[in-house]
Motif scaffolding. Sequence first.
Motif, PDB file in Angstrom:
ATOM      1  N   GLY A  31       0.816  -1.219   0.000  1.00 12.95           N
ATOM      2  CA  GLY A  31       0.000   0.000   0.000  1.00 12.95           C
ATOM      3  C   GLY A  31       0.843   1.258   0.000  1.00 12.95           C
ATOM      4  N   ASP A  32       0.207   2.340   0.382  1.00 14.26           N
ATOM      5  CA  ASP A  32       0.847   3.650   0.414  1.00 14.26           C
ATOM      6  C   ASP A  32       1.821   3.767   1.584  1.00 14.26           C
ATOM      7  N   VAL A  33       2.785   4.661   1.410  1.00 13.09           N
ATOM      8  CA  VAL A  33       3.710   5.028   2.475  1.00 13.09           C
ATOM      9  C   VAL A  33       3.547   6.527   2.704  1.00 13.09           C
ATOM     10  N   SER A  34       3.341   6.928   3.949  1.00 17.38           N
ATOM     11  CA  SER A  34       3.233   8.343   4.319  1.00 17.38           C
ATOM     12  C   SER A  34       4.384   8.696   5.246  1.00 17.38           C
ATOM     13  N   ARG A  35       4.822   9.954   5.182  1.00 15.05           N
ATOM     14  CA  ARG A  35       5.904  10.406   6.062  1.00 15.05           C
ATOM     15  C   ARG A  35       5.480  11.671   6.798  1.00 15.05           C
TER      16      ARG A  35
END
Length: 119
Positions: free
Chosen positions: A55-59
């Motif tokens: 899935g997505d990676v957020s920072r």
Amino acid sequence: MAEIQLRYVAQARSGDKGNTCDLGLFAKTEEMYKVFKEQVTVQRVKEHFKGIVEGDVSRYEVKSIYGLKFVLEQALGGGAPSSLRTDNLGKSFGSNLLRMRIEVPDELLNEQHCIKLPQ
């Protein structure tokens, strides 16, 4: 400029909730934190965990503690009850991220806050 693994200049902590991994990366100084912000990007983290994180990676930046927080979605094979992985827990993601290689200015490596590099 030296290319080294993050493990020599960073600390990490990670955990899991369902199919999501929460991962924190911490620098010891503001100067090293700036290097992390520049080089440990969402794209690089996603590539580092290619084949694992679907899935997505957020920072998120946490300047007050020189930290970067990453949230990795669909990272644990469905979560503990539904995964066939032998070790699907998010706790192992921190040590895995510390294997990522970054470029660090020589003057930062010579400061006492850096772990001694191998010869």
